[in-house]
Design an enzyme around this catalytic site. Structure first.
Site, mmCIF file in Angstrom:
data_model
loop_
_atom_site.group_PDB
_atom_site.id
_atom_site.type_symbol
_atom_site.label_atom_id
_atom_site.label_comp_id
_atom_site.label_asym_id
_atom_site.label_seq_id
_atom_site.Cartn_x
_atom_site.Cartn_y
_atom_site.Cartn_z
ATOM 1 N N TYR A 255 -32.585 -34.521 -12.523
ATOM 2 C CA TYR A 255 -31.816 -33.444 -12.193
ATOM 3 C C TYR A 255 -32.403 -32.215 -11.524
ATOM 4 C CZ TYR A 255 -27.348 -30.751 -11.733
ATOM 5 O OH TYR A 255 -26.270 -30.158 -11.226
ATOM 6 N N LYS B 33 -28.854 -24.383 -11.354
ATOM 7 C CA LYS B 33 -27.541 -24.235 -12.377
ATOM 8 C C LYS B 33 -27.618 -23.468 -13.496
ATOM 9 C CE LYS B 33 -24.799 -27.407 -10.158
ATOM 10 N NZ LYS B 33 -23.853 -26.785 -9.320
HETATM 11 P P1 NAD Z 1 -19.159 -32.864 -3.387
HETATM 12 O O1 NAD Z 1 -20.180 -33.717 -2.578
HETATM 13 O O2 NAD Z 1 -17.796 -33.638 -3.129
HETATM 14 O O3 NAD Z 1 -19.296 -31.374 -3.115
HETATM 15 C C1 NAD Z 1 -20.232 -30.673 -2.749
HETATM 16 C C2 NAD Z 1 -19.940 -29.693 -1.601
HETATM 17 O O4 NAD Z 1 -21.164 -28.738 -1.317
HETATM 18 C C3 NAD Z 1 -19.507 -30.519 -0.361
HETATM 19 O O5 NAD Z 1 -18.230 -30.330 -0.117
HETATM 20 C C4 NAD Z 1 -20.472 -29.864 0.701
HETATM 21 O O6 NAD Z 1 -19.860 -29.884 1.876
HETATM 22 C C5 NAD Z 1 -20.719 -28.326 -0.002
HETATM 23 N N1 NAD Z 1 -21.779 -27.857 0.509
HETATM 24 C C6 NAD Z 1 -23.248 -28.424 0.629
HETATM 25 N N2 NAD Z 1 -23.982 -27.480 1.406
HETATM 26 C C7 NAD Z 1 -23.525 -26.410 1.803
HETATM 27 C C8 NAD Z 1 -23.389 -25.420 2.547
HETATM 28 N N3 NAD Z 1 -24.659 -25.153 3.156
HETATM 29 N N4 NAD Z 1 -22.606 -24.753 2.997
HETATM 30 C C9 NAD Z 1 -21.294 -25.016 2.524
HETATM 31 N N5 NAD Z 1 -20.791 -26.148 1.600
HETATM 32 C C10 NAD Z 1 -22.021 -26.913 1.371
HETATM 33 O O7 NAD Z 1 -19.693 -33.364 -4.942
HETATM 34 P P2 NAD Z 1 -19.088 -32.591 -6.172
HETATM 35 O O8 NAD Z 1 -19.603 -33.445 -7.221
HETATM 36 O O9 NAD Z 1 -17.613 -32.410 -6.306
HETATM 37 O O10 NAD Z 1 -19.705 -31.248 -6.248
HETATM 38 C C11 NAD Z 1 -19.077 -29.938 -6.387
HETATM 39 C C12 NAD Z 1 -19.681 -29.017 -7.394
HETATM 40 O O11 NAD Z 1 -19.594 -29.631 -8.764
HETATM 41 C C13 NAD Z 1 -21.329 -28.760 -7.300
HETATM 42 O O12 NAD Z 1 -21.743 -27.605 -7.460
HETATM 43 C C14 NAD Z 1 -21.951 -29.845 -8.369
HETATM 44 O O13 NAD Z 1 -23.191 -29.607 -8.494
HETATM 45 C C15 NAD Z 1 -20.991 -29.507 -9.383
HETATM 46 N N6 NAD Z 1 -20.853 -30.758 -10.464
HETATM 47 C C16 NAD Z 1 -20.759 -32.217 -10.068
HETATM 48 C C17 NAD Z 1 -20.757 -32.929 -10.975
HETATM 49 C C18 NAD Z 1 -20.770 -34.432 -10.817
HETATM 50 O O14 NAD Z 1 -21.029 -35.107 -11.543
HETATM 51 N N7 NAD Z 1 -20.152 -34.809 -9.798
HETATM 52 C C19 NAD Z 1 -20.930 -32.339 -12.282
HETATM 53 C C20 NAD Z 1 -21.104 -31.071 -12.641
HETATM 54 C C21 NAD Z 1 -21.192 -30.292 -11.754
#
Ligand code: NAD
Length: 265
Positions: free
Chosen positions: A153, A160
């Site tokens: 990570y 984070k």
């Molecule tokens: P996802 O890929 O669906 O979402 C990530 C989003 O970030 C995308 O829509 C992408 O377009 C956007 N993004 C990236 N660069 C960007 C920029 N320069 N400008 C605007 N938007 C931008 O994946 P997700 O897993 O739904 O992630 C959403 C959040 O949840 C993130 O912060 C991720 O770290 C967090 N998260 C995810 C998990 C998991 O296991 N998937 C667990 C905990 C936290």
């Protein structure tokens, strides 16, 4: 959420955590504006937005571009006047550095990861709050890698950690305007973003074997917690990191290894 309007930033497709939260908010009556970072994603966001509501705002916002966040909120503010909630569900890092050791993180990727995944939240809180005249709630997404070493990570865990600290400072800044600022620390789920993390399949299996509920979290469950955090149900909650991870955060028992993959340590 009847009569409430808000902005959701960070939906890529139907698997996105932001989409899970959007659906819950919509089911409870909210009106939602979506943002997208580039034209490749715009088409998908248009289609997803149309599937739950008609005639809504879909606005560009690449948070890494200087001034983009301010102009997006100006555009939304010009159409709506005020709004009540914002979801920041955005993170990015070079996937070649989400494998192996943190020690090899480059300066460029460190800065870009912090800019997109952490600083953007501060800028969004500042610009959005100008239009949240009746108070409201702002929410971001974190992961337990903020507090513990999760293999691969890496720099995202550092970002984070800074994001969670930002939540506390921003809650203090915006509390007098009756705007609450919180994070959900979500358990691992399969999305476009998480597929870039090394050995993600192993991490999911490990969580499943070791969390108190002995399973992984589902998108809908993060959606329901998103609804709680962005609605008056959580009216006295601010500056908090709310774990929705089947109890993985409290794991203190004998670890059961995920049997099917050899993880390099
Ligand atoms: P996802 O890929 O669906 O979402 C990530 C989003 O970030 C995308 O829509 C992408 O377009 C956007 N993004 C990236 N660069 C960007 C920029 N320069 N400008 C605007 N938007 C931008 O994946 P997700 O897993 O739904 O992630 C959403 C959040 O949840 C993130 O912060 C991720 O770290 C967090 N998260 C995810 C998990 C998991 O296991 N998937 C667990 C905990 C936290």
């Amino acid at each position: 959420m009847e009569g409430k309007r808000g902005v959701i930033m960070g939906v890529t497709n139907e698997s996105s955590i932001g989409w899970g939260i959007a659906k819950e908010l919509k089911n409870h009556g909210a009106e939602i504006a979506f943002t997208f970072p580039n034209d490749a994603i715009k088409k998908r966001i248009d289609a997803l937005s149309d599937s739950i509501q008609s005639d809504t705002i879909v606005a560009p916002c690449d948070v890494s571009k200087d001034g983009a966040i301010a102009s997006t909120f100006q555009e939304i503010g010009a159409q709506w006047g005020t709004f009540d909630f914002v979801l920041h569900s955005i993170a990015f890092s070079d996937k070649n550095q989400l494998t192996g050791g943190y020690i090899n993180t480059t300066r460029d990727n460190f800065l870009n990861t912090m800019l997109v995944s952490c600083f953007s939240f501060t800028e969004i809180c500042r610009e959005a709050s100008k239009y949240m005249k009746n108070g409201g709630a702002i929410l971001t997404l974190s992961y337990v890698g903020a507090n513990r070493v999760i293999p691969h990570y890496n720099v995202m865990g550092v970002a984070k950690s800074a994001l969670e600290a930002s939540v506390r400072y921003l809650a203090a800044d915006l509390g007098p305007s009756n705007i609450r600022v919180n994070a959900i620390s979500a358990g691992a789920i399969r999305t476009a973003a998480s597929s870039g993390i090394g050995d993600f399949h192993y991490i999911m299996n490990w969580n499943k074997n070791n969390s108190p509920l002995r399973r992984n979290v589902e998108q809908k469950e993060i959606g329901k917690s998103g609804l709680y955090m962005l609605s008056d149900l959580s009216s006295a909650v601010t500056g908090e990191v709310h774990y929705v991870d089947c109890g993985y955060n409290v794991v203190g028992m004998k670890a059961v290894d995920a049997p099917d993959i050899d993880v390099p340590r």
